[in-house]
Design a protein around this motif. Structure first.
Motif, PDB file in Angstrom:
ATOM      1  N   ILE A   1       0.861  -1.185   0.000  1.00 32.03           N
ATOM      2  CA  ILE A   1       0.000   0.000   0.000  1.00 32.03           C
ATOM      3  C   ILE A   1       0.897   1.236   0.000  1.00 32.03           C
ATOM      4  N   GLU A   2       0.767   2.045  -1.016  1.00 33.98           N
ATOM      5  CA  GLU A   2       1.633   3.233  -1.130  1.00 33.98           C
ATOM      6  C   GLU A   2       0.989   4.460  -0.523  1.00 33.98           C
ATOM      7  N   ARG A   3      -0.315   4.559  -0.670  1.00 33.72           N
ATOM      8  CA  ARG A   3      -0.981   5.774  -0.217  1.00 33.72           C
ATOM      9  C   ARG A   3      -2.398   5.441   0.225  1.00 33.72           C
ATOM     10  N   VAL A   4      -2.872   6.132   1.245  1.00 32.98           N
ATOM     11  CA  VAL A   4      -4.226   5.928   1.737  1.00 32.98           C
ATOM     12  C   VAL A   4      -4.925   7.281   1.774  1.00 32.98           C
ATOM     13  N   GLU A   5      -6.123   7.338   1.202  1.00 33.80           N
ATOM     14  CA  GLU A   5      -6.926   8.559   1.274  1.00 33.80           C
ATOM     15  C   GLU A   5      -8.214   8.241   1.991  1.00 33.80           C
ATOM     16  N   LEU A   6      -8.553   9.065   2.971  1.00 32.04           N
ATOM     17  CA  LEU A   6      -9.720   8.798   3.803  1.00 32.04           C
ATOM     18  C   LEU A   6     -10.696   9.955   3.712  1.00 32.04           C
ATOM     19  N   ARG A   7     -11.993   9.592   3.629  1.00 35.57           N
ATOM     20  CA  ARG A   7     -13.009  10.649   3.468  1.00 35.57           C
ATOM     21  C   ARG A   7     -13.961  10.721   4.664  1.00 35.57           C
ATOM     22  N   GLN A   8     -14.712   9.649   4.921  1.00 36.71           N
ATOM     23  CA  GLN A   8     -15.760   9.693   5.951  1.00 36.71           C
ATOM     24  C   GLN A   8     -15.305   8.982   7.220  1.00 36.71           C
TER      25      GLN A   8
ATOM     26  N   ASP B   1       1.355  -0.336  -4.908  1.00 33.32           N
ATOM     27  CA  ASP B   1       2.613  -0.037  -5.609  1.00 33.32           C
ATOM     28  C   ASP B   1       2.572  -0.356  -7.096  1.00 33.32           C
ATOM     29  N   ASP B   2       1.610  -1.165  -7.533  1.00 29.18           N
ATOM     30  CA  ASP B   2       1.528  -1.476  -8.955  1.00 29.18           C
ATOM     31  C   ASP B   2       0.435  -0.673  -9.653  1.00 29.18           C
ATOM     32  N   GLY B   3      -0.092   0.331  -8.934  1.00 29.30           N
ATOM     33  CA  GLY B   3      -1.122   1.180  -9.533  1.00 29.30           C
ATOM     34  C   GLY B   3      -2.530   0.716  -9.239  1.00 29.30           C
ATOM     35  N   LEU B   4      -2.659  -0.500  -8.691  1.00 31.77           N
ATOM     36  CA  LEU B   4      -3.982  -1.011  -8.316  1.00 31.77           C
ATOM     37  C   LEU B   4      -4.604  -0.085  -7.275  1.00 31.77           C
ATOM     38  N   ARG B   5      -5.920   0.063  -7.373  1.00 30.32           N
ATOM     39  CA  ARG B   5      -6.625   0.969  -6.467  1.00 30.32           C
ATOM     40  C   ARG B   5      -7.786   0.216  -5.823  1.00 30.32           C
TER      41      ARG B   5
ATOM     42  N   ASP C   1      -4.842  -9.246   5.832  1.00 34.13           N
ATOM     43  CA  ASP C   1      -3.681  -9.339   6.722  1.00 34.13           C
ATOM     44  C   ASP C   1      -2.520  -8.564   6.111  1.00 34.13           C
ATOM     45  N   LEU C   2      -1.900  -7.733   6.936  1.00 36.66           N
ATOM     46  CA  LEU C   2      -0.825  -6.861   6.455  1.00 36.66           C
ATOM     47  C   LEU C   2       0.486  -7.225   7.137  1.00 36.66           C
ATOM     48  N   ARG C   3       1.577  -6.971   6.411  1.00 35.13           N
ATOM     49  CA  ARG C   3       2.910  -7.231   6.970  1.00 35.13           C
ATOM     50  C   ARG C   3       3.879  -6.131   6.519  1.00 35.13           C
ATOM     51  N   ARG C   4       4.698  -5.733   7.474  1.00 39.10           N
ATOM     52  CA  ARG C   4       5.790  -4.791   7.136  1.00 39.10           C
ATOM     53  C   ARG C   4       6.995  -5.213   7.946  1.00 39.10           C
TER      54      ARG C   4
ATOM     55  N   VAL D   1     -12.492   2.903  11.596  1.00 41.36           N
ATOM     56  CA  VAL D   1     -12.148   2.666  12.995  1.00 41.36           C
ATOM     57  C   VAL D   1     -10.642   2.502  13.078  1.00 41.36           C
ATOM     58  N   GLY D   2     -10.038   3.110  14.070  1.00 39.64           N
ATOM     59  CA  GLY D   2      -8.586   3.056  14.193  1.00 39.64           C
ATOM     60  C   GLY D   2      -7.950   3.991  13.182  1.00 39.64           C
ATOM     61  N   GLU D   3      -6.632   4.019  13.172  1.00 33.11           N
ATOM     62  CA  GLU D   3      -5.934   4.918  12.255  1.00 33.11           C
ATOM     63  C   GLU D   3      -5.667   4.196  10.944  1.00 33.11           C
ATOM     64  N   VAL D   4      -6.692   4.227  10.086  1.00 31.17           N
ATOM     65  CA  VAL D   4      -6.621   3.478   8.835  1.00 31.17           C
ATOM     66  C   VAL D   4      -5.442   3.941   7.974  1.00 31.17           C
ATOM     67  N   GLY D   5      -5.075   5.200   8.138  1.00 35.04           N
ATOM     68  CA  GLY D   5      -3.953   5.736   7.373  1.00 35.04           C
ATOM     69  C   GLY D   5      -2.643   5.014   7.652  1.00 35.04           C
ATOM     70  N   ARG D   6      -2.566   4.360   8.798  1.00 31.46           N
ATOM     71  CA  ARG D   6      -1.333   3.651   9.152  1.00 31.46           C
ATOM     72  C   ARG D   6      -1.119   2.387   8.322  1.00 31.46           C
ATOM     73  N   ALA D   7      -2.112   2.061   7.499  1.00 30.51           N
ATOM     74  CA  ALA D   7      -1.946   0.890   6.621  1.00 30.51           C
ATOM     75  C   ALA D   7      -0.898   1.143   5.548  1.00 30.51           C
ATOM     76  N   ALA D   8      -0.546   2.409   5.353  1.00 32.62           N
ATOM     77  CA  ALA D   8       0.452   2.744   4.339  1.00 32.62           C
ATOM     78  C   ALA D   8       1.765   2.041   4.638  1.00 32.62           C
ATOM     79  N   ASP D   9       2.438   1.594   3.589  1.00 27.72           N
ATOM     80  CA  ASP D   9       3.730   0.891   3.643  1.00 27.72           C
ATOM     81  C   ASP D   9       3.613  -0.574   4.037  1.00 27.72           C
ATOM     82  N   PHE D  10       2.419  -1.013   4.396  1.00 28.13           N
ATOM     83  CA  PHE D  10       2.239  -2.439   4.679  1.00 28.13           C
ATOM     84  C   PHE D  10       1.988  -3.187   3.359  1.00 28.13           C
ATOM     85  N   THR D  11       2.320  -4.459   3.390  1.00 30.06           N
ATOM     86  CA  THR D  11       2.105  -5.322   2.230  1.00 30.06           C
ATOM     87  C   THR D  11       1.014  -6.332   2.548  1.00 30.06           C
TER      88      THR D  11
END
Length: 255
Positions: free
Chosen positions: A13-20, A86-90, A49-52, A25-35
DNA sequence: ATCTATTCCTGGCTGC
DNA sequence: TGCAGCCAGGAATAGA
């Protein structure tokens, strides 16, 4: 989920954008840089499941009624989170009624431990034993996620119809064969709906609103007043466990 | 253990 | 045509 896994697995995950914030719940933005290490399901929850490095975390998603996980769609006014890989997938999380939740967590919250077994992983005998040990109404039990996980209002009604069990039947009063028949009906209904694309999240991409083929399979759900496909008697709608409940008064017996 | 009511929210429907 | 009012629903929660 099956549509999500092949494309997300191993992606970072390269970037996270949050709206509502409401559905997050929790700091979803922290998912950035996890695989993404795995995509799996527990009951109605989708777990990413995420791993960094040595750190692990999860994105726990519950779609509620109108939540959608969409790959490569266009963000709209009901898009609450956007993950750029990282591969452009959204990956978009959309939710019109905001009954769903998207949570970032390092450890899965308590409620996951309270989830009952998946119907697919229960034997008919085990299901019947559990079912007949309870004194609540059949419909309420099926909706109770700590009893079995994964069944919602539609599949509860459809399963009870196929098993010929009245939604207000007391579970403990049903004969063993009838309880076993209910388990078979549940598995049948779930498998059939999966077969018809009802549970494939990537199929929800169509913006024309949840119109999957599974609706054609409904024999009672939201068919109030229409003739029963088996006996012709009008389908009735009542409230059970504060839920709209549809059944055939002739085909479904309490005993 | 088990029940009901309440809360969250928006779109779709009804009725005027 | 427009708009107010009502309703559905998953799960947590409170209260019985």
């Amino acid at each position: 989920m099956q549509g999500l896994a092949p494309r997300m697995l191993g992606r970072r995950i390269e970037r996270v954008e949050l709206r509502q914030p409401r559905v997050l719940v929790g700091e979803v933005g922290r998912a950035a840089d996890f695989t993404v290490a795995a995509v799996r399901r527990q009951g109605k929850h989708i777990l990413i499941d995420l791993r960094r490095g040595r750190r692990t975390a999860h994105l726990a998603v519950h779609l509620g009624m109108t939540g959608q996980l969409v790959l490569d769609g266009e963000p709209g006014r009901h898009t609450h989170a956007l993950f750029l890989f990282d591969d452009g997938l959204r990956l978009l999380y959309n939710d019109i009624r905001q009954f769903g939740r998207l949570e970032f967590c390092e450890r899965l919250p308590q409620r996951f431990q309270r989830l009952g077994p998946d119907p697919f992983h229960l034997s008919e005998e085990e299901f019947a034993r559990r079912f007949r040990s309870r004194r609540s109404m059949a419909k309420a039990l099926l909706l109770d996620q700590s009893f079995v996980s994964g069944l919602g209002n539609i599949y509860a009604d459809e399963s009870l119809f196929r098993a010929g069990i009245h939604p207000r039947a007391i579970a403990a009063r049903l004969r063993r064969a009838r309880a076993g028949g209910l388990h078979r009906a549940i598995v049948e209904v779930l498998q059939e709906s999966i077969l018809h694309g009802g549970s494939s999240i990537s199929d929800f991409v169509s913006s024309d609103g949840h119109r999957g083929r599974f609706q054609l399979l409904h024999r009672v759900y939201r068919r109030t007043g229409q003739p029963c496909a088996v006996c012709g008697v009008p389908i009735r709608r009542i409230l059970v466990a504060s839920r709209g409940t549809h059944f055939c008064p002739r085909c479904q017996k309490a005993g």
